[in-house]
Design an enzyme around this catalytic site. Structure first.
Site, PDB file in Angstrom:
ATOM      1  CE  LYS A   1      -1.270   2.522   2.784  1.00 16.88           C
ATOM      2  NZ  LYS A   1      -0.886   3.963   3.077  1.00 16.88           N
TER       3      LYS A   1
ATOM      4  CB  THR B   1       8.405   4.612  -0.302  1.00 16.96           C
ATOM      5  OG1 THR B   1       8.123   3.596  -1.264  1.00 16.96           O
ATOM      6  CG2 THR B   1       9.809   5.105  -0.512  1.00 16.96           C
TER       7      THR B   1
END
Length: 411
Positions: free
Chosen positions: A184, A195
């Site tokens: 996600k 990230t």
């Protein structure tokens, strides 16, 4: 808040096959969202090895602290993920929540709390009542299925507009092994480990130390090479679980073992696929941007220059406006803090040389690259004329919808 699916989303979602030793279940608990799953439970067979990479933020979340402390044990029995509340900057209450969840899940699994790994994503600074999760765990454990990958990918979304998944099959020691990954990420995306939240599973049998080195290398070449907005999350987590169900290889002690080459290559490709999906789903994104830097002093210097370009709001807004303003690329190279020879710079957009030898290319005509600027995939290449260092990173454009989404994130 519902968001229109990114125009850069894949045309079709991959179908992830079952992985022996992994069961998945998700539930709607109402932590923040309604009418969608927001808690994921992944159950792993006894003896499953685990590896992880985490944010370098100095204000990281309670689940990140828990996972980092537990990683040294080397084994995992379950993963618990919730969306809607990051359980970050929540003090002793946050620690109490992850402890309660770990103890509750460990009781169900018959394992140590340190074998329960956790991740949370969502709003920062709001206490998370563990009852939302602990109350759902018995039902989740009872209904876990080996083929619930699509729902698992949906359960971990926040402002994502599409679930992110990837799969690969590869030969390892004469056996076919499977690697599945979900992720996600849409905003607050900038590398300083990874990230996003990403969870990777395989039936390969890999020692903890080897698994960790393979994952760390894959993260460096993928999740650390994407950015949406330059903001590193409190909660960035990549975890990889190896159940070993495909059978062990004798004498496997190093990630450099020749038998691992195909597996490492497949893992790298899967992580890069997931990372690029995050860039494609950048909040408000209309264009995927690839930035390749060559001629730098070192690969690390090339990466810093490429990220300077990728994180420049002026570069990103110019591309959103389909404006071939290459002067902004020159600016971003100059501010990166790495060696670059101004009078040897060469910049290409869409394969067309726009600047060289420290000035505009005499043959350049802006009309030549306008069709490229109107496309969905923008390619920028810059040679800084110093050495042999090179790096490629990916980002997206910066549109007004980014402001719309983030301005209403908590409303």
């Amino acid at each position: 808040m519902a968001h229109q699916v990114s125009p850069l989303a894949p045309e079709a979602q991959p179908v992830l096959p079952p992985i022996a030793g992994v069961g998945l279940a998700s539930a709607e608990t109402g932590i923040r969202y309604r009418n969608r799953p927001d808690v994921l439970l992944a159950i792993m067979a006894p003896g499953t090895m685990v590896a992880g990479c985490f944010t370098r933020s100095k204000s990281r979340s309670a689940p990140v602290d828990w996972c980092a402390a537990s990683l040294g044990g080397g084994t995992a029995r379950a993963l618990v993920v919730n969306a809607g509340n990051a359980n970050a900057f929540t003090g002793k209450a946050g620690v109490a929540t992850v402890t309660a969840v770990a103890r509750s899940a460990a009781k169900l699994m018959g394992c140590r709390p340190a074998e329960i790994f956790q991740a949370s994503t969502g709003v920062i600074g709001e206490p998370l009542d563990p009852a939302f999760i602990t109350g759902a765990l018995p039902g989740l454990a009872a209904t876990a299925q080996p083929d619930a990958w699509s729902m698992a990918a949906q359960a971990i979304m926040t402002t994502d507009t599409f679930p992110k998944a990837a799969t690969a099959r590869v030969k390892l020691g004469g056996r076919t092994v499977t690697i599945n990954g979900i992720a996600k990420g849409s905003g607050m995306i900038a590398p300083d480990m990874a990230t996003m939240l990403s969870f990777i599973f395989t039936d390969a049998a890999l020692p903890h130390g080897v698994l960790q080195k393979l994952l760390s290398a894959a993260v460096a070449r993928s999740f650390n090479c994407v950015t949406v907005d330059g903001d590193t999350s409190t909660s960035d987590t990549v975890l990889m679980f190896a159940t070993g169900a495909a059978g062990a290889l004798s004498g496997l002690r190093s990630p450099a073992d020749p038998r691992l080459r195909a597996f490492a290559k497949a893992l790298d490709a899967l992580c890069l696929d997931l990372a690029q999906q995050v860039a494609r789903d950048g909040e408000g994104a209309e264009k995927l941007i690839e930035i390749a830097v060559t001629g730098a002093e070192t690969d690390k210097a090339a990466h810093r220059i490429a990220m300077s370009i990728a994180n420049s709001p002026l570069v990103k807004t110019a591309i959103a406006g389909e404006d071939a303003n290459w002067g902004r690329v020159v600016m971003a190279i100059g501010k990166a803090g790495e060696k670059a020879l101004r009078d040897r710079l060469r910049i290409k957009i869409g394969g067309v040389t726009v600047a060289r030898n420290g000035m505009r290319d005499p043959a350049y005509r802006e009309a030549d690259i306008m069709p490229h600027m109107k496309g969905r995939h923008i390619a920028i290449a810059a040679d800084v004329g110093v050495g042999k260092g090179r790096a490629t990173v990916w980002t997206c454009d910066l549109t007004h919808r980014y402001i719309d989404i983030n301005g209403s994130y908590r409303s």
